[in-house]
Structure formats: C-alpha cells, structure tokens
Design a protein around this motif. Structure first.
Motif: not given
Lengths: 101, 236
Positions: B171-194
C-alpha cells in the motif's frame, strides 16, 4: 460572480480554517487511538475521523460543495463501494460457520 | 446552482479551445469529468487492498496488532501533517490562479513540490528503519516471528505478521508511486504557469493537478489510521 471557469472562488480564510480543522482531527485521531475504547468503537472512531477528514478535503479543497452533480456521482460510487466491500467481507466473516460441523 | 455555473462558464467561452470541442466550457468540463472518472477507478484500486487488509486482520488480529506496533506513529503523523499542508498549498495555488496571480500560483506549486519531497524523505527514513529492523518480508533477513514470540501466541502468529508487512509495503509503495507521479504533474503545471500559459479564465491544468493531489492526500488519510493507529491501544 467571477470570470473563473470553476465558477466559485473560496475565501482564503475558508481554506485556512479547513486546514486547521484537518490538523485538529489528525491529532484527535492519534490521541483517541491510544485509548482502549473496545474493538467496535475504536474502529468507528479511527475510520470515522478519517471519513470526516476525507469529506472536508472533497467538499472544500476539491470544491465538491459547488458541484452537486459530482457529489451524486461520488455518492453512487460510495454506495457501490460499500456493497462490494461489505458483501465480500461478509463472505470471509461467516465462511467458517458454514464449513465447521 | 447549474445556472450560476453555466453563467460563470459562458464568461470563459471566448477562451481558445481545441477544434474537436464546441467551446472552452465543453473542453473544461470534459477534462474535469475525465479526471474524476480516473480518480473513481483509483478508489476501487485502493479499496481492493484495504479489503484484503480487513480480511487478513480478521484472521490474524494479534499478528496485525503486534506488527503494526513496529511502525513509527510519530513519523506517520509527521507525514500526515506534511501531506495535509501540501494539500492546503495546492488549494491556495488554484485559488491564486483563479484571481489571476500566476506568480503566487507558481510559488504555491513549488512549495507543494517541496512538501511532497519531504514526504518521500520521511517515508524513505521509515523504510530504512524497517530494513534495519528486519521487517521487510521480501528479504531473507525478515525476522519477526521469533521463537519466544511464537510460543506466546502460537496459533495467531503463523504467517500473520508477514502478511501485515506485505500489505503495508504494497500500500505505501503504491501510494509513494502516486506521490512521485504527482510531483511530475505539478512540476509540469508549475513550468506552464511560469511560462504564462494559465490565467484567471484558463487554468484547467492547475485545477486537475490540484484535484489529483487532493486525492493522493485522501488516500493517505485512510492509510495512516489503518496501518499505524488501528491497534495502538492493544498491549502485546
């Protein structure tokens, strides 16, 4: 009405209040976990507080309270989920009863 | 309610949209619907793991209690605080872009990524601790069911703690993978915001990233009490 495509803009204070509430519920659930309330009540408190926190996040942070159609979909999903989980769990719970003499 | 939404949306309808959508509103609602449908499938995905936890806890109540006592409640609480804070900051990011403040939005997204990384660091510290304590069931060093413990609760301990740690890591590893994917998504969105791709009318990307991140938070809100707190009051 603003010209945002989400239609509703919350106040900053609303987000902050919800954030503080979430922290309060978190520490409450940690504190309650160390009390011996018995199996059923302990479980209810544990999952109940988690449920309240999740509801706060969905309603306020995810803007669920401004999207009633979405809430109906989520409600339907939860109903399906409860049926699916409880019927499966029920099977495991009473399986021994069937096969023991 | 629907009327006010339509009114609000129609004001964004001058915004550019892809050619296969009739209007910006339609494109926005399709994107939002797509994200919610995806999250609903994720709910079922995680609920299957929670169900297997519930079933095995029914069979091995004492094993599960004994095993969960080896998880660190302070670290788990710290991680929950970190995730709740990141949920707040991503909500504030969306709030900022709704008001047209793209600089503030970028800053909030950056802070969110920082908290997400903090979560992963704390999780890594926990995993390292589990490894040193020989609690990782995938390794040969796994050593929880010691003879003296087994003698105390012979019938309850057969395999039970191993199953708990299997489920914990799954459960925690699957959740951590979601966190990593979230970081990538938010980084893309942040770059587009900039780069100025979002404004107070067009910010579907920020909103969808925020919804996804809140979902990851909600999953942890359930994982934390189930894995760490459920049996804290049981004395073994």
């Amino acid at each position: 009405m603003s010209n945002s495509n989400t239609g509703h803009i919350e106040k900053t204070s609303t987000y902050f209040t919800i954030f503080i509430l979430l922290l309060v519920f978190l520490f409450a659930s940690v504190a309650v976990a160390y009390l011996d309330l018995g199996e059923a009540l302990g479980l209810l408190m544990n999952l109940g507080i988690a449920g309240i926190k999740a509801t706060l996040v969905v309603l306020f942070f995810m803007h669920g309270r401004h999207n009633k159609r979405l809430l109906w979909v989520i409600g339907g999903l939860l109903l399906a989920l409860v049926l699916f989980l409880s019927l499966t769990y029920n099977d495991y719970l009473f399986r021994d009863m069937l096969y023991s003499p | 309610m629907a009327d006010s939404l339509v009114q609000a949306h129609s004001m964004g309808d001058g915004a550019p949209h892809d050619h296969h959508f009739g209007s910006f509103t339609q494109q926005y609602e399709a994107a939002q619907m797509g994200m919610w449908v995806f999250l609903l499938t994720e709910v079922f995905f995680f609920s299957v793991m929670l169900l297997s936890y519930a079933v095995y806890r029914l069979y091995f109540p004492l094993s599960f209690a004994a095993a969960s006592h080896h998880l660190s409640v302070p670290l788990g609480t710290l991680n929950t605080v970190i995730l709740l804070t990141s949920s707040f900051t991503v909500a504030m990011a969306l709030h900022s872009i709704q008001l047209g403040k793209s600089k503030a939005c970028f800053n909030y997204l950056a802070v969110t990524i920082f908290f997400a990384c903090c979560f992963l660091v704390v999780k890594f510290i926990e995993y390292r601790f589990d490894y040193l304590e020989h609690l990782v069931p995938f390794f040969k060093s796994y050593d929880f069911e010691k003879p003296e413990t087994l003698a105390k609760f012979p019938e309850y301990f057969v395999g039970g703690t191993r199953i708990f740690f299997m489920l914990y890591f799954l459960m925690t590893i699957v959740h951590a993978i979601h966190i990593i994917v979230g970081i990538i998504i938010i980084a893309c969105v942040a770059s587009r915001t900039r780069r100025g791709r979002y404004n107070n009318v067009v910010h579907t990307g920020v909103e969808l990233a925020a919804i996804y991140w809140h979902f990851v938070d909600v999953v942890w809100i359930f994982l934390f009490p189930i894995l760490y707190l459920m049996d804290s009051h049981v004395h073994i």
